[in-house]
Design a protein around this motif. Structure first.
Motif, mmCIF file in Angstrom:
data_model
loop_
_atom_site.group_PDB
_atom_site.id
_atom_site.type_symbol
_atom_site.label_atom_id
_atom_site.label_comp_id
_atom_site.label_asym_id
_atom_site.label_seq_id
_atom_site.Cartn_x
_atom_site.Cartn_y
_atom_site.Cartn_z
ATOM 1 N N ASP A 170 0.857 -1.191 0.000
ATOM 2 C CA ASP A 170 0.000 0.000 0.000
ATOM 3 C C ASP A 170 0.891 1.237 0.000
ATOM 4 O O ASP A 170 1.112 1.856 1.036
ATOM 5 C CB ASP A 170 -0.928 -0.028 1.208
ATOM 6 C CG ASP A 170 -1.980 1.069 1.159
ATOM 7 O OD1 ASP A 170 -1.963 1.871 0.206
ATOM 8 O OD2 ASP A 170 -2.813 1.120 2.079
ATOM 9 N N VAL A 171 1.431 1.594 -1.172
ATOM 10 C CA VAL A 171 2.395 2.692 -1.257
ATOM 11 C C VAL A 171 1.781 4.043 -0.929
ATOM 12 O O VAL A 171 2.494 4.985 -0.614
ATOM 13 C CB VAL A 171 3.077 2.747 -2.649
ATOM 14 C CG1 VAL A 171 3.926 1.519 -2.871
ATOM 15 C CG2 VAL A 171 2.054 2.900 -3.751
ATOM 16 N N GLY A 172 0.470 4.141 -0.944
ATOM 17 C CA GLY A 172 -0.191 5.398 -0.606
ATOM 18 C C GLY A 172 -0.537 5.504 0.875
ATOM 19 O O GLY A 172 -1.134 6.485 1.297
ATOM 20 N N ALA A 173 -0.162 4.507 1.660
ATOM 21 C CA ALA A 173 -0.514 4.507 3.084
ATOM 22 C C ALA A 173 0.142 5.671 3.814
ATOM 23 O O ALA A 173 1.289 6.012 3.560
ATOM 24 C CB ALA A 173 -0.091 3.185 3.715
ATOM 25 N N THR A 174 -0.609 6.278 4.710
ATOM 26 C CA THR A 174 -0.061 7.373 5.507
ATOM 27 C C THR A 174 0.261 6.927 6.930
ATOM 28 O O THR A 174 0.850 7.685 7.690
ATOM 29 C CB THR A 174 -1.054 8.550 5.562
ATOM 30 O OG1 THR A 174 -2.288 8.082 6.110
ATOM 31 C CG2 THR A 174 -1.286 9.132 4.175
#
Length: 67
Positions: free
Chosen positions: A45-49
């Protein structure tokens, strides 16, 4: 909470990343067993914050800098 991966392995909900593996080889070493897994699927999940949970030297912690 958790769910099953495509291969039927448990995955903890909201995990940042996970690997789905099948056992490729097992090697006995003393009273332990080293297991080599062949990756069959993954979630990155490269967009995970969210920040990762780390475990090192018997303690939980995080990364310096805040990212």
């Amino acid at each position: 909470d958790w769910q099953l991966s495509p291969l039927g392995n448990p995955v903890i909900n909201d995990s940042l990343h996970w690997l789905d593996c099948k056992i490729h080889a097992e090697h006995p070493v003393g009273d332990h067993l080293i297991v080599i897994g062949e990756v069959k699927g993954l979630n990155l999940d490269v967009g995970a914050t969210a920040r990762p949970l780390l475990y090192f030297k018997g303690k939980y912690g995080g990364l310096a800098g805040g990212g």
